[in-house]
Design an enzyme around this catalytic site. Structure first.
Site, mmCIF file in Angstrom:
data_model
loop_
_atom_site.group_PDB
_atom_site.id
_atom_site.type_symbol
_atom_site.label_atom_id
_atom_site.label_comp_id
_atom_site.label_asym_id
_atom_site.label_seq_id
_atom_site.Cartn_x
_atom_site.Cartn_y
_atom_site.Cartn_z
ATOM 1 N N HIS A 64 0.862 -1.175 0.000
ATOM 2 C CA HIS A 64 0.000 0.000 0.000
ATOM 3 C C HIS A 64 0.901 1.228 0.000
ATOM 4 O O HIS A 64 1.925 1.270 0.701
ATOM 5 C CB HIS A 64 -0.937 -0.010 1.210
ATOM 6 C CG HIS A 64 -2.140 -0.886 0.998
ATOM 7 N ND1 HIS A 64 -2.846 -1.472 2.025
ATOM 8 C CD2 HIS A 64 -2.777 -1.273 -0.155
ATOM 9 C CE1 HIS A 64 -3.854 -2.177 1.533
ATOM 10 N NE2 HIS A 64 -3.829 -2.070 0.221
ATOM 11 N N ASP A 66 1.172 4.156 1.202
ATOM 12 C CA ASP A 66 1.643 4.913 2.357
ATOM 13 C C ASP A 66 2.772 4.205 3.103
ATOM 14 O O ASP A 66 3.296 4.741 4.080
ATOM 15 C CB ASP A 66 0.475 5.206 3.321
ATOM 16 C CG ASP A 66 -0.296 3.971 3.741
ATOM 17 O OD1 ASP A 66 -0.507 3.086 2.890
ATOM 18 O OD2 ASP A 66 -0.699 3.885 4.912
ATOM 19 N N ASP A 212 0.106 -2.839 9.128
ATOM 20 C CA ASP A 212 -1.344 -2.896 8.991
ATOM 21 C C ASP A 212 -1.877 -4.314 9.181
ATOM 22 O O ASP A 212 -1.445 -5.253 8.496
ATOM 23 C CB ASP A 212 -1.749 -2.394 7.605
ATOM 24 C CG ASP A 212 -1.362 -0.937 7.388
ATOM 25 O OD1 ASP A 212 -0.559 -0.415 8.194
ATOM 26 O OD2 ASP A 212 -1.840 -0.339 6.421
#
Length: 303
Positions: A64, A66, A212
């Site tokens: 991802h 970020d 995450d």
């Protein structure tokens, strides 16, 4: 031995309120690792007086944006600044293709060796044995393949009791053998035990980075009893449904996890841009795990 982590970015998908995307610098006895590399990472390093070319290892948790969109720029800057030393990169298999494509269309051939090793999203694995620390990757439960990392110091050798060995006229050339547990016999035939001439080194410390993930016990065995646990805490628990939907964790859950795995200290980050004030997240985690800290950018945490 120096063992500390500096926060470069602590926000989740959107940079806001002066908070940047996820990135951390881990210093283990002056060996420098970068963990994740969101946008603006190299600017954050400049801001906090950290030298980019000192990075030896880079660990990327998942793809991802970020968590990795600052990587190509960082790699390119190292090239432009004349780096010659090998750079070791650990991350998802697709990361190699992303980097190769960028360099191909920029018609850039790096001046240094970029050595890539793909992480396994399905099984835990020891991926690095440095002289100062070992690194294990382990699978997390996110919307796409994602791994966490545990960094554990090597066990150091005992320290010499210098006053005692000097009083016994033990030659300094024998000190390394004493540290290895080899006893010394003097010229009169008297045995001096190494264990009596040394003091044990402190036990090795550990740092776990949980990127995450939705809350699940599947990864808890890999972070049991760590000295410092970094865990994402994207939302307050009132948004638990949103956390589950997006495969994230709440601040309350992060505290519960730290308590269940027996972590000594918890560092929470990856904050949603909906929160300008981070104190509610900290207070929520502290309701179940008192020794919780916020991953504030620019701060260094000794492990």
């Amino acid at each position: 031995m120096r063992f500390e982590v500096t926060i470069l970015g602590s926000n989740s998908a959107t940079p806001l309120y002066g908070r940047n995307h996820t990135a951390q610098i881990l210093n283990c006895n002056e060996t420098i690792s970068l963990i994740d590399c969101g946008e603006g990472t190299q600017l954050q390093m400049q801001r906090y007086g950290l030298k980019v070319n000192r990075i030896k290892y880079i660990f990327i948790s998942h793809l991802h944006g970020d968590h990795y969109l600052g990587l190509v720029g960082l790699i390119s800057s190292m090239h432009l600044n004349g780096r010659k030393e090998d750079l070791y990169l650990f991350g998802p298999a697709g990361l190699q293709e992303i980097i190769d494509l960028q360099l191909h269309y920029a018609e850039t051939t790096l001046r240094y060796n970029l050595i890539f090793k793909a992480t396994n999203p399905n099984h835990a694995a020891y991926i690095l044995a440095d002289t100062n620390f070992d690194v294990q990757s382990f699978p997390l439960s996110h919307r796409i393949n994602c791994t966490g990392f545990v960094f554990k110091q090597k066990q150091r050798l005992p320290k010499i009791n210098r006053a005692l060995v000097e009083s016994l006229d033990i030659p300094t050339t024998y000190y390394p053998l004493l540290k290895q547990g080899i006893d010394y016999t003097d010229n009169k035939g008297k045995l001096h035990r190494a264990i009596d001439l040394t003091t044990p080194a402190p036990p090795p410390k550990s740092y776990a980075f949980c990127s995450d993930t939705v809350n699940t016990p599947s990864y808890w065995p890999y972070i049991t009893s760590v000295d410092l646990l970094y865990h994402e805490a994207t939302f307050l628990h009132e948004m638990i449904d949103r956390a589950i939907e997006t495969f994230h964790t709440t601040a309350l859950q992060a505290g519960e996890i730290a308590k269940k795995v027996g972590a000594k200290q918890l560092l929470i980050g990856h904050f949603s841009a909906r929160y300008k004030d981070l104190q509610p997240l900290l207070l929520e985690s502290k309701t179940v795990f008192e020794n919780t800290l916020l991953a504030i950018e620019g701060q260094t945490f000794e492990i």
